[in-house]
Scaffold this motif. Structure first.
Motif, PDB file in Angstrom:
ATOM      1  N   LEU A 171       0.852  -1.203   0.027  1.00 24.37           N
ATOM      2  CA  LEU A 171      -0.030   0.047  -0.091  1.00 24.37           C
ATOM      3  C   LEU A 171       0.909   1.361  -0.061  1.00 24.37           C
ATOM      4  O   LEU A 171       0.410   2.564  -0.347  1.00 24.37           O
ATOM      5  N   GLU A 172       2.007   1.307   0.436  1.00 22.49           N
ATOM      6  CA  GLU A 172       2.978   2.413   0.608  1.00 22.49           C
ATOM      7  C   GLU A 172       4.040   1.995   0.189  1.00 22.49           C
ATOM      8  O   GLU A 172       4.783   0.911   0.052  1.00 22.49           O
ATOM      9  N   VAL A 207      -4.425   6.550   2.492  1.00 21.20           N
ATOM     10  CA  VAL A 207      -3.826   5.832   1.682  1.00 21.20           C
ATOM     11  C   VAL A 207      -4.055   4.416   1.753  1.00 21.20           C
ATOM     12  O   VAL A 207      -4.179   3.918   0.634  1.00 21.20           O
ATOM     13  N   LYS A 256      -7.701   3.441   0.580  1.00 17.60           N
ATOM     14  CA  LYS A 256      -7.845   3.759  -0.694  1.00 17.60           C
ATOM     15  C   LYS A 256      -7.215   2.736  -1.651  1.00 17.60           C
ATOM     16  O   LYS A 256      -7.749   2.146  -2.561  1.00 17.60           O
ATOM     17  N   GLY A 257      -6.103   2.401  -1.316  1.00 17.61           N
ATOM     18  CA  GLY A 257      -5.378   1.495  -1.972  1.00 17.61           C
ATOM     19  C   GLY A 257      -5.822  -0.141  -1.683  1.00 17.61           C
ATOM     20  O   GLY A 257      -5.460  -0.909  -2.647  1.00 17.61           O
TER      21      GLY A 257
END
Length: 364
Positions: free
Chosen positions: A236-237, A318, A321-322
């Motif tokens: 995700l990040e 984040v 949403k991801g």
């Protein structure tokens, strides 16, 4: 020069200005980038020669508080009860028309107390076709290190500044002693920024020794197992993004955090034990109220607000949403730091707003 006055006793420190140290300790337990960064930096130093003691001492501060400060303890419980989704670390995610998915809150520690997943989680992981973690870079530590080192301005002072320039002589000596205990000469890391040095000293010696010996944290194991088993792995990040979030907090926050952690010394064991036992009991929502109660400083509200906004809340959006496009397909196992689950803008509430039904799997 930033000079932080020394408390008169460990007791006054514990119940006084220790908030930044607590926030940094919490970040160290929930940021994958810090876990990977520590392992990477250890490989570049003589830290593997440091203590091999991996048993974790420490006592649960809340147990003592129930006897010594019942009013304070009751206030923490009352505040925690108001936090949405503050109980439970393992959640079922449902939506009509697709197979259920699962959400596990983790701590990025190698401590055996947090490596064992809750009942039902191993089976959910085994069945899942997609695994979501904070960053898929954790499957390759060399690649992760390269990504972090590609931005030296996040890691080092490039203008000739030294960490000791920002400390009093007394605090610089404290830093030197603290690093030496971990097998790290101050001269070798003096140009590193305080959030990097904090990654060396944020965790108690027991966790530090395990990481020095190459022990993995749960999220890393899950990510590697997913790849080995042919599951789809989603990050995700980026780890760089996580470190950037830390770097955007005020320099004074990081300097003070570093000094506070060094002064706490063995009391970090107590804080670690308290947080881990809250996590084991599924009482994730009690951790932040507990930290705020122990921090009696006048400036604590500002520090906590900045930390929560940049390191927690912004990243929650984040993550939610991801994850959503993958959860829409079902049969997902998602593992992120437990810090991101509770709250009005926690991942659980954000996913509910996206049309999913989330239910705690185990009763608390």
């Amino acid at each position: 020069m930033i000079v932080i006055s020394k408390p008169q006793s460990l007791t006054s420190l514990l119940m006084g200005r220790m908030g930044n140290a607590l926030l940094w300790l919490f970040a160290s337990m929930h940021l994958a980038a810090l876990a990977v960064l520590l392992a990477t930096l250890l490989s570049l130093t003589d830290a593997n020669a440091a203590t091999q003691e991996t048993a974790c001492p420490g006592k649960n501060l809340l147990v003592d508080m129930q006897q010594s400060d019942k009013a304070g303890y009751d206030a923490i419980v009352e505040e925690a009860a108001k936090i949405p989704n503050g109980q439970g670390t393992f959640w079922k995610i449902e939506k009509d028309g697709v197979e259920p998915s699962w959400l596990l809150g983790t701590m990025h520690l190698s401590d055996p107390r947090v490596l064992e997943m809750p009942q039902g989680a191993p089976e959910a992981f085994a069945k899942a076709t997609t695994v979501i973690v904070e960053s898929d870079e954790i499957t390759d530590e060399k690649q992760a290190a390269a990504a972090l080192l590609a931005k030296p301005e996040l890691m080092m002072f490039l203008d000739g500044t030294s960490m000791t320039d920002m400390l009093s002589k007394e605090d610089a000596a404290t830093l030197e002693r603290g690093l030496k205990e971990r097998g790290i000469p101050l001269a070798a890391v003096a140009k590193m920024k305080p959030w990097i040095l904090s990654s060396f000293v944020a965790l108690p010696a027991c966790e530090y020794a395990r990481k020095a010996s190459g022990a993995s944290f749960l999220d890393m194991k899950l990510a590697k197992d997913a790849v080995a088993q042919g599951k789809k792995l989603v990050g995700l990040e980026t780890l760089l993004g996580q470190i950037t979030a830390l770097s955007e907090l005020p320099m004074s926050f990081h300097v003070q955090s570093l000094v506070e952690m060094l002064r706490l010394g063995a009391r970090m064991d107590d804080m670690m034990t308290t947080m881990i036992e809250l996590y084991q009991d599924g009482q994730v929502g009690m951790i932040m109220p507990m930290m705020k109660h122990l921090d009696a400083s006048e400036s604590s509200d500002e520090g906590y607000a900045a930390f929560e906004q940049r390191v927690i809340d912004d990243r929650n959006y984040v993550m939610a949403k991801g994850a959503t496009p993958h959860l829409e397909k079902g049969n997902v196992f998602m593992a992120v730091g437990a810090l991101h689950l509770p709250g009005e803008v926690g991942v659980i509430e954000l996913l509910r707003k996206s049309g999913f039904t989330l239910t705690a799997v185990n009763e608390w």
